[in-house]
Design a protein around this motif. Structure first.
Motif, PDB file in Angstrom:
ATOM      1  N   GLY A 242      17.963   4.709   9.612  1.00 26.75           N
ATOM      2  CA  GLY A 242      18.630   3.993  10.700  1.00 26.75           C
ATOM      3  C   GLY A 242      17.635   3.253  11.581  1.00 26.75           C
ATOM      4  O   GLY A 242      16.417   3.341  11.400  1.00 26.75           O
ATOM      5  N   LEU A 243      18.164   2.522  12.567  1.00 25.16           N
ATOM      6  CA  LEU A 243      17.294   1.713  13.424  1.00 25.16           C
ATOM      7  C   LEU A 243      16.348   2.584  14.253  1.00 25.16           C
ATOM      8  O   LEU A 243      15.199   2.210  14.493  1.00 25.16           O
ATOM      9  N   GLY A 244      16.835   3.756  14.694  1.00 24.75           N
ATOM     10  CA  GLY A 244      15.978   4.664  15.457  1.00 24.75           C
ATOM     11  C   GLY A 244      14.742   5.031  14.655  1.00 24.75           C
ATOM     12  O   GLY A 244      13.607   4.880  15.116  1.00 24.75           O
ATOM     13  N   GLU A 245      14.964   5.471  13.406  1.00 23.95           N
ATOM     14  CA  GLU A 245      13.830   5.864  12.571  1.00 23.95           C
ATOM     15  C   GLU A 245      12.930   4.660  12.271  1.00 23.95           C
ATOM     16  O   GLU A 245      11.700   4.776  12.257  1.00 23.95           O
ATOM     17  N   LEU A 246      13.542   3.506  12.066  1.00 27.21           N
ATOM     18  CA  LEU A 246      12.745   2.293  11.838  1.00 27.21           C
ATOM     19  C   LEU A 246      11.821   2.037  13.035  1.00 27.21           C
ATOM     20  O   LEU A 246      10.648   1.682  12.869  1.00 27.21           O
ATOM     21  N   ALA A 247      12.338   2.261  14.227  1.00 26.04           N
ATOM     22  CA  ALA A 247      11.519   2.041  15.420  1.00 26.04           C
ATOM     23  C   ALA A 247      10.298   2.968  15.423  1.00 26.04           C
ATOM     24  O   ALA A 247       9.179   2.533  15.727  1.00 26.04           O
ATOM     25  N   TYR A 248      10.505   4.248  15.058  1.00 28.82           N
ATOM     26  CA  TYR A 248       9.355   5.175  15.002  1.00 28.82           C
ATOM     27  C   TYR A 248       8.326   4.694  13.994  1.00 28.82           C
ATOM     28  O   TYR A 248       7.126   4.774  14.215  1.00 28.82           O
ATOM     29  N   ARG A 249       8.813   4.186  12.837  1.00 34.50           N
ATOM     30  CA  ARG A 249       7.883   3.718  11.801  1.00 34.50           C
ATOM     31  C   ARG A 249       7.113   2.479  12.272  1.00 34.50           C
ATOM     32  O   ARG A 249       5.919   2.339  12.039  1.00 34.50           O
ATOM     33  N   LEU A 250       7.805   1.585  12.942  1.00 33.59           N
ATOM     34  CA  LEU A 250       7.136   0.370  13.435  1.00 33.59           C
ATOM     35  C   LEU A 250       6.123   0.716  14.520  1.00 33.59           C
ATOM     36  O   LEU A 250       5.073   0.072  14.645  1.00 33.59           O
ATOM     37  N   ALA A 251       6.434   1.759  15.285  1.00 33.70           N
ATOM     38  CA  ALA A 251       5.535   2.165  16.372  1.00 33.70           C
ATOM     39  C   ALA A 251       4.178   2.608  15.839  1.00 33.70           C
ATOM     40  O   ALA A 251       3.185   2.628  16.565  1.00 33.70           O
ATOM     41  N   GLU A 252       4.120   2.957  14.541  1.00 34.35           N
ATOM     42  CA  GLU A 252       2.839   3.381  13.948  1.00 34.35           C
ATOM     43  C   GLU A 252       1.918   2.201  13.645  1.00 34.35           C
ATOM     44  O   GLU A 252       0.754   2.386  13.331  1.00 34.35           O
ATOM     45  N   ILE A 253       2.441   0.994  13.695  1.00 29.98           N
ATOM     46  CA  ILE A 253       1.607  -0.172  13.346  1.00 29.98           C
ATOM     47  C   ILE A 253       0.630  -0.461  14.485  1.00 29.98           C
ATOM     48  O   ILE A 253       1.049  -0.767  15.616  1.00 29.98           O
ATOM     49  N   GLU A 254      -0.629  -0.347  14.156  1.00 30.83           N
ATOM     50  CA  GLU A 254      -1.649  -0.553  15.181  1.00 30.83           C
ATOM     51  C   GLU A 254      -1.669  -2.023  15.620  1.00 30.83           C
ATOM     52  O   GLU A 254      -1.655  -2.921  14.768  1.00 30.83           O
TER      53      GLU A 254
END
Ligand code: SAH
Ligand code: SF4
Ligand code: F3S
Length: 469
Positions: A242-254
């Motif tokens: 979902g979008l929530g999990e996508l946000a966590y994954r994107l947050a890992e991008i330095e």
């Protein structure tokens, strides 16, 4: 992605795209440019020197849609002028009007060489070639190339990635479409017909595009979807994310500093997404969450499938997770059957929420939608009056919201030189434009800015004294 910063070719052709409608069209126009760059087209901002003009159109309201035909009238003159100077110009219509009207556009405006919907953008180079092949035919035999199919293939896997130099030139903030189409069928809306069924891009595809953008210097991403929070992309194991999990994954991008998304539907604001707002500082505290009306009767007739109270309770939950969340909304006045009381209910919701900004529209009956055949259409004068009252209330709220920033210090992503010499400009976390005196060296990073005033649609700031000295 190949990162060849190829210089403009000597024989390059010029491409001019005029974009109407929502942010997804802005994103799509860039992708069409990306698709044509390897074929010798360079973008221009001068329509008069274009070899190819594309109109990326919007069908949402009648006015938006009719603009296309007046523009095509002007383009006919431009074409005649270009031809008299020994040049030519090809004309294409893309976007939601193209999808909705297809052949009809070519019939109404024979000047058009190409008509193609949003699901055909990856085929643009071939369509152009085909259209070129038809150009030398006598007028009576010439037909536009029309493509309004909804193909099975994934256009995103076929569209080339943006060239690094092109991404850099586009700026520090970028749109990224993660979801397209809509299955909600609100009874006023054409989008389910023009953009088709809801689809989500696979997780890895989104992450790869995001990484490319960030590697080119993008600091802020806005994820796009007609129902962005209905995102349900598959991960490498075939699991739906979902979008929530996508946000966590994107947050890992330095290097990625800010994340936004638009447009959300209240029914798809799930716990995981709300939790992401609590946990992720890069997820900005500004949410566009349209409600359309504050009357349960009208919400039902609109097929929104939630009540005003459910919307208000949802906002409470979001604010529990992120207390400084600023809200924005969309409102339609004069939906068929809307009474004075229904309209008052809408104003009451607006008063209760207190929006940072809001967009409001007079209901426009759209061909093929259930709303268009309802009998109790609201007279134009009533719509006008309601729109004015609603907008006056929203303007007050926006001004109050902006005024509440004065005296505070906000992190501002400085994006560009300002309109006046010696100034730079950027955005606050709440998407407010901020202007301040400062050197262009500030551009490209988030700076703490003290807000010292407001002007009509923006904030005036200054660097804290220690830094300014
Ligand atoms: N996907 C988004 C909205 C897309 S259209 C969402 O679900 O919120 C953007 C806005 O245009 C809508 O929120 C609505 O307020 C307005 N709109 C859509 N159809 C309209 C119509 N027929 N007449 C007037 N406004 C309309
Ligand atoms: Fe249109 Fe409703 Fe879908 Fe939004 S959710 S795109 S308003 S049908
Ligand atoms: Fe308009 Fe199509 Fe966007 S109708 S609002 S351009 S999805």
């Amino acid at each position: 992605m190949t990162e060849t910063a190829a210089p403009p070719r000597a024989n390059s052709k010029k491409l001019f795209i005029r974009t109407y409608g929502c942010q997804m069209n802005v994103y799509d126009s860039d992708r069409m440019t990306d698709a044509l760059l390897p074929h010798g087209y360079e973008p221009t901002t001068e329509i008069g020197e274009a070899d190819l003009v594309l109109l990326n159109t919007c069908h949402i309201r009648e006015k938006a849609s009719e603009k296309v035909f007046s523009e095509l009238g002007r383009l006919k003159e431009l074409q005649a002028e270009r031809r008299s100077q020994g040049h030519d110009v090809m004309i294409g219509v893309a976007g939601c009007v193209a999808q909705a009207e297809g052949e009809e556009i070519a019939r109404r405006a024979p000047v058009v060489d190409l008509v193609f919907g949003p699901q055909a953008y990856h085929k643009l180079p071939q369509m152009l070639e085909q259209a070129q092949g038809r150009r030398h035919l006598p007028d009576a035999l010439k037909r536009a190339v029309v493509d309004t199919d909804f193909p099975e293939e994934d256009k995103f896997t076929k569209l080339p990635a943006a060239r690094k130099d092109v991404t850099i030139a586009r700026g520090l903030t970028a749109f990224l479409t993660v979801q397209e189409g809509c299955d909600k069928f609100c009874s006023f809306c054409v989008v389910p017909y023009t953009r088709g069924a809801e689809t989500s891009r696979p997780l890895e595809q989104v992450l790869a595009e995001a990484r490319n953008l960030v590697a080119a210097g993008v600091k802020e991403l806005t994820l796009l979807g007609q129902n962005v929070n209905a995102y349900h992309g598959l991960d490498g194991n075939g699991r739906s994310v979902g979008l929530g999990e996508l946000a966590y994954r994107l947050a890992e991008i330095e290097g990625l500093e800010r994340l936004r998304y638009t447009t959300s539907h209240p029914r798809d604001m799930d716990d995981a997404l709300i939790a992401a707002h609590r946990d992720l500082p890069l997820l900005m505290p500004y949410l566009h969450l349209p409600v359309q009306s504050g009357s349960d009767r009208i919400l039902k007739a609109m097929n929104r499938r939630h009540t005003a109270d459910e919307y208000l309770r949802l906002i409470e939950r979001i604010k529990d997770a992120r207390p400084d969340m600023a809200l924005s909304g969309d409102f339609i006045v004069g939906f068929p059957g809307e009474t004075d009381q229904d309209f008052e209910d809408t104003l009451a919701v607006i008063r209760e929420v207190g929006y940072a900004s809001a967009y409001s529209f007079k209901y426009s009956p759209r061909p093929g939608t259930p709303g268009a055949s309802l009998t109790e259409q609201v007279p134009e004068e009533v719509k006008n009056e309601r729109l004015q009252r609603l907008q006056a209330l929203v303007v007050q709220q926006t001004q109050a919201f902006n005024a509440s920033m004065v005296g505070r210090t906000l992190p501002v992503l400085i994006e560009r030189v300002g309109r006046q010499a010696g100034q730079v400009g950027g955005r606050s976390p709440y998407l407010q434009a901020v202007h301040l005196e400062g050197s262009p060296d500030l551009i490209g990073a988030i700076h703490q800015v003290e807000i010292i005033g407001t002007s009509t649609n923006s904030l005036v700031g200054r660097l804290p004294v220690a830094q300014a000295a």
